[in-house]
Design a protein around this motif. Sequence first.
Motif, mmCIF file in Angstrom:
data_model
loop_
_atom_site.group_PDB
_atom_site.id
_atom_site.type_symbol
_atom_site.label_atom_id
_atom_site.label_comp_id
_atom_site.label_asym_id
_atom_site.label_seq_id
_atom_site.Cartn_x
_atom_site.Cartn_y
_atom_site.Cartn_z
ATOM 1 N N UNK A 29 0.933 -1.087 0.180
ATOM 2 C CA UNK A 29 0.036 0.060 0.065
ATOM 3 C C UNK A 29 0.862 1.142 0.214
ATOM 4 N N UNK A 30 1.882 1.374 -0.903
ATOM 5 C CA UNK A 30 2.745 2.480 -0.993
ATOM 6 C C UNK A 30 2.446 3.178 -2.500
ATOM 7 N N UNK A 31 2.679 2.042 -3.457
ATOM 8 C CA UNK A 31 2.684 2.427 -4.846
ATOM 9 C C UNK A 31 1.562 1.889 -5.814
ATOM 10 N N UNK A 32 0.750 2.570 -6.197
ATOM 11 C CA UNK A 32 -0.339 2.007 -7.013
ATOM 12 C C UNK A 32 -0.165 2.350 -8.571
ATOM 13 N N UNK A 33 -0.876 1.604 -9.451
ATOM 14 C CA UNK A 33 -0.988 1.950 -10.690
ATOM 15 C C UNK A 33 -2.617 1.890 -10.820
ATOM 16 N N UNK A 34 -3.148 3.074 -11.634
ATOM 17 C CA UNK A 34 -4.393 3.193 -11.818
ATOM 18 C C UNK A 34 -5.110 2.592 -13.145
ATOM 19 N N UNK A 35 -6.060 2.033 -13.059
ATOM 20 C CA UNK A 35 -6.807 1.573 -14.450
ATOM 21 C C UNK A 35 -8.041 2.048 -14.639
ATOM 22 N N UNK A 36 -8.132 2.981 -15.606
ATOM 23 C CA UNK A 36 -9.501 3.562 -15.946
ATOM 24 C C UNK A 36 -10.070 2.832 -17.188
ATOM 25 N N UNK A 37 -11.164 2.509 -16.622
ATOM 26 C CA UNK A 37 -11.967 1.495 -17.765
ATOM 27 C C UNK A 37 -12.810 2.342 -18.422
ATOM 28 N N UNK A 38 -12.237 3.221 -19.234
ATOM 29 C CA UNK A 38 -13.009 4.286 -20.148
ATOM 30 C C UNK A 38 -13.360 3.570 -21.447
ATOM 31 N N UNK A 39 -14.028 4.389 -22.178
ATOM 32 C CA UNK A 39 -14.191 3.958 -23.700
ATOM 33 C C UNK A 39 -12.927 3.795 -24.232
ATOM 34 N N UNK A 40 -11.992 4.847 -24.212
ATOM 35 C CA UNK A 40 -10.481 4.419 -24.535
ATOM 36 C C UNK A 40 -9.801 4.062 -23.156
ATOM 37 N N UNK A 41 -9.352 2.917 -22.927
ATOM 38 C CA UNK A 41 -8.797 2.418 -21.723
ATOM 39 C C UNK A 41 -7.605 3.090 -21.458
ATOM 40 N N UNK A 42 -7.419 3.489 -20.168
ATOM 41 C CA UNK A 42 -5.984 4.054 -19.868
ATOM 42 C C UNK A 42 -5.569 3.546 -18.359
ATOM 43 N N UNK A 43 -4.279 3.653 -18.524
ATOM 44 C CA UNK A 43 -3.503 3.593 -17.220
ATOM 45 C C UNK A 43 -2.812 5.025 -16.759
ATOM 46 N N UNK A 44 -2.811 5.154 -15.385
ATOM 47 C CA UNK A 44 -2.365 6.356 -14.946
ATOM 48 C C UNK A 44 -1.131 6.000 -14.050
ATOM 49 N N UNK A 45 0.220 6.278 -14.073
ATOM 50 C CA UNK A 45 1.270 5.768 -13.934
ATOM 51 C C UNK A 45 1.464 4.402 -14.016
ATOM 52 N N UNK A 46 2.746 3.909 -14.026
ATOM 53 C CA UNK A 46 3.204 2.593 -14.412
ATOM 54 C C UNK A 46 4.031 1.878 -13.392
ATOM 55 N N UNK A 47 4.386 2.340 -12.270
ATOM 56 C CA UNK A 47 5.216 1.826 -11.475
ATOM 57 C C UNK A 47 6.524 1.755 -11.894
ATOM 58 N N UNK A 48 7.562 1.147 -10.989
ATOM 59 C CA UNK A 48 9.051 1.317 -11.163
ATOM 60 C C UNK A 48 9.892 0.388 -12.181
ATOM 61 N N UNK A 49 8.705 -0.427 -12.946
ATOM 62 C CA UNK A 49 9.596 -1.053 -14.106
ATOM 63 C C UNK A 49 9.655 -2.370 -13.765
ATOM 64 N N UNK A 50 9.444 -2.824 -12.595
ATOM 65 C CA UNK A 50 9.264 -4.247 -12.132
ATOM 66 C C UNK A 50 7.875 -4.770 -12.119
ATOM 67 N N UNK A 51 7.758 -6.003 -12.532
ATOM 68 C CA UNK A 51 6.315 -6.685 -12.475
ATOM 69 C C UNK A 51 5.282 -6.001 -13.423
ATOM 70 N N UNK A 52 5.539 -5.824 -14.548
ATOM 71 C CA UNK A 52 4.723 -5.132 -15.483
ATOM 72 C C UNK A 52 3.503 -6.249 -15.603
ATOM 73 N N UNK A 53 3.755 -7.544 -15.439
ATOM 74 C CA UNK A 53 2.660 -8.602 -15.508
ATOM 75 C C UNK A 53 1.610 -8.409 -14.356
#
Length: 304
Positions: A29-53
């Motif tokens: 509970x320190x660093x999130x990545x946001x997933x916006x399920x919009x008509x054009x789906x979006x991510x806000x922020x991407x984390x530190x490059x580890x664990x993209x899966x």
Amino acid sequence: MALGDIYEATAADSSDLTYVDMEMYDTPEYGPVYVLDADRPALVDTGIGRRPDVILDAMAAVGIAPEDLEVIAPTHVHLDHAGGAGYLAEACPNADVYVYEAGARHLLDPERLWEGTKAAVGDQIEFYGEPKPVPEDRLVELADGDVLDLGDHALEVHAAPGHAPHQAVFYDPANDGVFTADAAGILTPAVETLQPTTPPANFDLELSLADVEMLQDLDPAALYYGHFGDYETGDLLATYADVLQQWVADVEAVWTETGDEDATIEHFQEGAEAVEAWGDNKGGAEVSLNVRGVLGYLRHRDGD
């Protein structure tokens, strides 16, 4: 459980928004990545490059396939927010990366950013993945006042340079919420009180207070924190202005008394509640970064 935990953002009746715990720095509970399920789906922020899966799994949980993602939007290019941009662009072939214009060059060629991060965080670099470049034809520069149309949602771009000159916050009118990046401080469930974020080398108190005022003028119902989660706005912004000013004054007082950077850092590490909540490793590093950022600001302010 922490890594990969998915939360639904519900503050102020927010909708279509979830976020995934990246267990950044091995800290829940320190660093999130946001997933916006919009008509054009979006991510806000991407984390530190580890664990993209983990991010791809969070997308899948709300029904967004990698090829359906259209927008990757880091709020700024500090690697805890943008380190995964290149990895996600590679995994999501139809998504462009949208970033505030002052940071774009660092995503095209992240070598200088990587070296600067190593210098700033020391042995904490073990938690990072070395960033991959974002292809030039997949990078879109955003300017203050731009609106990124997502169909049933939008990301209105507002420059917020107090934390870093390449930072912007995104306001979503449909949710009446702002993705605050680091402009509204740190508010995590483990600590429960607002914490300052004042890292080197670009923290500026006056600009940071102006950023808070800008957020207050937007008057959002919800705040989506870069660290960590969704909250109703209430008096959080006014409180953070007070926290920032008091923090800088406290650091200045100890530095004036000791005349020594290491002694000043040690003083605050010994007394900070966040150190215990986040563990000695992350907590101590966070305090050190924040003190060094304030000292850099004070030296610049005083012409040293």
